[in-house]
Motif scaffolding. Structure first.
Motif, PDB file in Angstrom:
ATOM      1  N   ASN A 132       0.828  -1.176   0.000  1.00 48.33           N
ATOM      2  CA  ASN A 132       0.000   0.000   0.000  1.00 48.33           C
ATOM      3  C   ASN A 132       0.880   1.250   0.000  1.00 48.33           C
ATOM      4  OD1 ASN A 132      -2.123   1.680   0.190  1.00 48.33           O
ATOM      5  ND2 ASN A 132      -2.672   1.148   2.306  1.00 48.33           N
ATOM      6  N   VAL A 133       1.218   1.718  -1.196  1.00 46.84           N
ATOM      7  CA  VAL A 133       2.018   2.939  -1.271  1.00 46.84           C
ATOM      8  C   VAL A 133       1.654   3.646  -2.566  1.00 46.84           C
ATOM      9  CG1 VAL A 133       3.943   1.667  -2.308  1.00 46.84           C
ATOM     10  CG2 VAL A 133       4.384   3.856  -1.274  1.00 46.84           C
ATOM     11  N   ASP A 134       1.625   4.978  -2.505  1.00 46.46           N
ATOM     12  CA  ASP A 134       1.327   5.764  -3.691  1.00 46.46           C
ATOM     13  C   ASP A 134       2.483   5.627  -4.677  1.00 46.46           C
ATOM     14  OD1 ASP A 134       1.035   7.804  -5.592  1.00 46.46           O
ATOM     15  OD2 ASP A 134      -0.088   9.042  -4.162  1.00 46.46           O
ATOM     16  N   PRO A 135       2.208   5.196  -5.930  1.00 40.54           N
ATOM     17  CA  PRO A 135       3.305   5.007  -6.896  1.00 40.54           C
ATOM     18  C   PRO A 135       4.079   6.282  -7.182  1.00 40.54           C
ATOM     19  CG  PRO A 135       1.151   4.467  -7.882  1.00 40.54           C
ATOM     20  CD  PRO A 135       0.889   4.821  -6.459  1.00 40.54           C
ATOM     21  N   ARG A 136       3.506   7.428  -6.836  1.00 41.15           N
ATOM     22  CA  ARG A 136       4.199   8.698  -7.117  1.00 41.15           C
ATOM     23  C   ARG A 136       5.167   9.115  -6.008  1.00 41.15           C
ATOM     24  NH1 ARG A 136      -1.429  11.509  -8.200  1.00 41.15           N
ATOM     25  NH2 ARG A 136      -1.671  10.292  -6.300  1.00 41.15           N
ATOM     26  N   THR A 137       5.226   8.308  -4.929  1.00 39.63           N
ATOM     27  CA  THR A 137       6.126   8.633  -3.819  1.00 39.63           C
ATOM     28  C   THR A 137       7.588   8.494  -4.256  1.00 39.63           C
ATOM     29  OG1 THR A 137       4.513   7.484  -2.447  1.00 39.63           O
ATOM     30  CG2 THR A 137       6.577   8.106  -1.380  1.00 39.63           C
ATOM     31  N   PRO A 138       8.419   9.494  -3.929  1.00 37.65           N
ATOM     32  CA  PRO A 138       9.855   9.311  -4.203  1.00 37.65           C
ATOM     33  C   PRO A 138      10.413   8.180  -3.334  1.00 37.65           C
ATOM     34  CG  PRO A 138       9.353  11.610  -3.669  1.00 37.65           C
ATOM     35  CD  PRO A 138       8.116  10.813  -3.371  1.00 37.65           C
ATOM     36  N   VAL A 139      11.249   7.345  -3.928  1.00 34.73           N
ATOM     37  CA  VAL A 139      11.790   6.197  -3.210  1.00 34.73           C
ATOM     38  C   VAL A 139      12.572   6.617  -1.962  1.00 34.73           C
ATOM     39  CG1 VAL A 139      13.639   4.491  -3.424  1.00 34.73           C
ATOM     40  CG2 VAL A 139      11.786   4.510  -5.057  1.00 34.73           C
ATOM     41  N   SER A 140      13.199   7.794  -2.043  1.00 31.28           N
ATOM     42  CA  SER A 140      14.008   8.250  -0.900  1.00 31.28           C
ATOM     43  C   SER A 140      13.179   8.410   0.372  1.00 31.28           C
ATOM     44  CB  SER A 140      14.682   9.577  -1.244  1.00 31.28           C
ATOM     45  OG  SER A 140      13.705  10.526  -1.605  1.00 31.28           O
TER      46      SER A 140
END
Ligand SMILES: Nc1ncnc2c1ncn2[C@@H]1O[C@H](COP(=O)(O)OP(=O)(O)OP(=O)(O)O)[C@@H](O)[C@H]1O
Ligand SMILES: [Mg+2]
Length: 506
Positions: A132-140
């Motif tokens: 459950n994570v927004d695909p637009r989140t920066p990986v950092s």
């Protein structure tokens, strides 16, 4: 039925290292095949050969009965070979979706990136592993564990029929591991062949069908996981039987206090933590992921600011505001995130070992006593059995476990009175683990005070003289070490959640 993968006679040299010698490996469809061996045995290298990252000097690779040349990562992808690397290889500045779809970005007409489709496909990949994570989140912005899950989603979305997982669980929590194993079982049932590299012996029985052991770049043997005792596999790995001693708890009633922490607090992550640590003592820190153990370590070390609390070193209150001040006060911290805080990967073994100690080896005019430093580095390379062609080898070229040993060496050389080890054996093989346990014990015998943070309860019980347990930022209890304490005792305190009524009572 022909094997899905058959590698025979594989040889690989690096400058100064004969990494693979006539190595071989076979994989069936629907099989989880564990690849085991000590740090530096050649596991990652063999799989990088299969994944087209390295070209072998000799040997034959067959996929589904046909001889192939895996010329590069793209050729591997075309053959249905996916790899999840031991070292996280995500681009930190890109988003989750950009990472998952890298090299396969959907395009609109005129070659323009189709961002909506990109995020949709990534979301589907994430959903397939229940993440459950927004695909637009920066990986950092993600924790290491979640970055690891992104790697898995990325490899799965390639529709690989051969999937290589190089220590996928090293940074995962128990529930994430269970999740991963559930995914592996689904893939198995779909006929995917999985190569599983891990140093966690308990995972063998849980997930592997067969086990291949390597030693010094050579094939030792392939055995069935269910019918082979772990002790047999260990002696195949290390070439001898390992005896594991229990911890001996010394009597420290009269030992001076090395470190006292009073009412340490920081936001909601550390709540009034107090404890003392004597010279010669190993205080284990147990707790579930997120309990606040690393936060306590970082606050003591000055890596994070604290809202309140006192830190008293050798009877002297110290106002530690930075790692530099902590080191001056005689406190060393071996971070769990060695990639980012522990090592200069582009520098050689010697420089890394000397990094925290340069002052001792410099004459004050910027000149370094290279001879002295080299002697010290070689001493630790030998005593920790760091596998490297020389102390001039760049650290990034060492195997994962051997990189970790370099960080350990760095802090040993620094000779701090108080040493905090955060997950000291993560990624380290069974033989080297036993060496590190002996080393911790001997440091304590020399009068050093140690804090050892570990998520593995057997490890906590194996090394600690006393065991501090945390839950949700609080210290919920301190247990005696040795046979007096069981895993259940620790779990009981590790899950002792704070209740409203208790807070009122306090
Ligand atoms: N690119 C490289 N250049 C030089 N030496 C290398 C390179 N890659 C690996 N090696 C060396 O080859 C040997 C095998 O390394 P490899 O990474 O395959 O070990 P491993 O079995 O995966 O160990 P670990 O359990 O620590 O991950 C080691 O001695 C390592 O230092
Ligand atoms: Mg490896």
């Amino acid at each position: 039925m022909s094997d899905l993968v058959r590698m025979t006679g594989i040889d690989k040299h690096f400058p100064g290292v004969h990494a693979l010698r006539n190595a071989r490996f076979e994989l069936q469809p629907g099989e989880v095949h564990a690849l085991m061996g000590e740090n530096g045995a050649g596991k990652s290298t063999l799989m990088k050969v299969l994944a087209g990252i390295y070209q072998p000097d000799a040997g034959k690779i067959e996929v589904a009965g046909e001889e192939v040349t895996v010329a590069g990562p793209r050729a591997a992808q075309a053959l249905g070979i996916g790899i999840i690397h031991q070292e996280l290889s995500l681009m930190k500045d890109l988003t989750v979706a950009q990472n998952i779809m890298i090299g396969r970005e959907p395009r609109k007409s005129f070659g323009r990136l189709d961002e909506g489709e990109l995020n949709r496909r990534a979301a589907a990949a994430l959903a397939s592993i229940h993440m459950n994570v927004d695909p637009r989140t920066p990986v950092s912005e993600l924790t290491i564990a979640r970055q690891q899950m992104i790697e898995i989603a990325k490899a799965l979305s390639n529709r690989s029929r051969i999937l290589i997982m190089d220590e996928p669980t090293a940074a995962l929590t128990d529930s994430e591991i269970a999740e991963l194993f559930a995914i592996i079982r689904v893939l198995k049932s779909e006929g995917v062949g999985i190569v599983y590299i891990s140093h966690k012996m308990d995972e063998l029985k849980r997930i592997a069908d067969r086990v291949t052991v390597m030693r010094d770049g050579e094939f030792v043997g392939t055995v069935g996981a269910a019918e082979t005792p772990v002790s047999t596999i260990i002696s195949m790995m290390v070439g001898r039987a390992l005896t594991d001693e229990a911890v001996r708890v010394p009597d420290l009633a009269h030992a001076p206090t090395a470190l006292e922490v009073r009412n340490l607090s920081r936001g909601r992550v550390i709540k009034n933590v107090s404890f003392t640590l004597r010279r010669g003592e190993i205080l284990g820190f147990a707790g579930l992921m997120g309990a606040g153990r690393t936060e306590v370590a970082r606050a003591i070390f000055g890596a994070d600011p604290r809202d309140g609390g006192e830190i008293i070193v050798d009877g002297q209150p110290r106002n530690i505001r930075s790692p530099r001040e902590a080191v001056q006060a005689g406190i060393g911290y071996l971070s769990e995130d060695r990639k980012n805080f522990g090592l200069a990967l582009g520098m050689d073994v010697r420089a890394n070992i000397g990094m925290a100690t340069l002052k001792r080896y410099s004459d004050g005019f910027g000149r370094i006593d290279e001879k002295g430093l080299a002697a010290a580095a070689r001493k630790y390379v030998a005593s920790l059995t760091i596998r490297t062609p020389s102390d001039r080898q760049e650290v990034r070229l060492l195997s994962g476990g051997n990189q970790q040993k370099v960080v350990v060496a760095k802090w040993l050389l620094r000779d701090c009175d108080v040493l905090i080890f955060d997950e000291p054996t993560r990624g380290i093989d069974v033989g080297a683990k036993a060496e590190i346990y002996r080393l911790l014990a001997s440091l304590a015998e020399q009068g050093k005070a140690l804090i050892v943070i570990s998520s593995e309860l057997p490890e906590i019980l194996r090394v600690s003289h006393r065991i501090a347990v945390m839950c949700e930022g609080r210290l919920t209890g301190i247990l005696p070490g040795g046979a007096a304490t069981s895993q259940e005792d620790i779990m009981h305190l590790a899950t002792q959640r704070d209740t409203i009524s208790k807070e009122h009572a306090a």
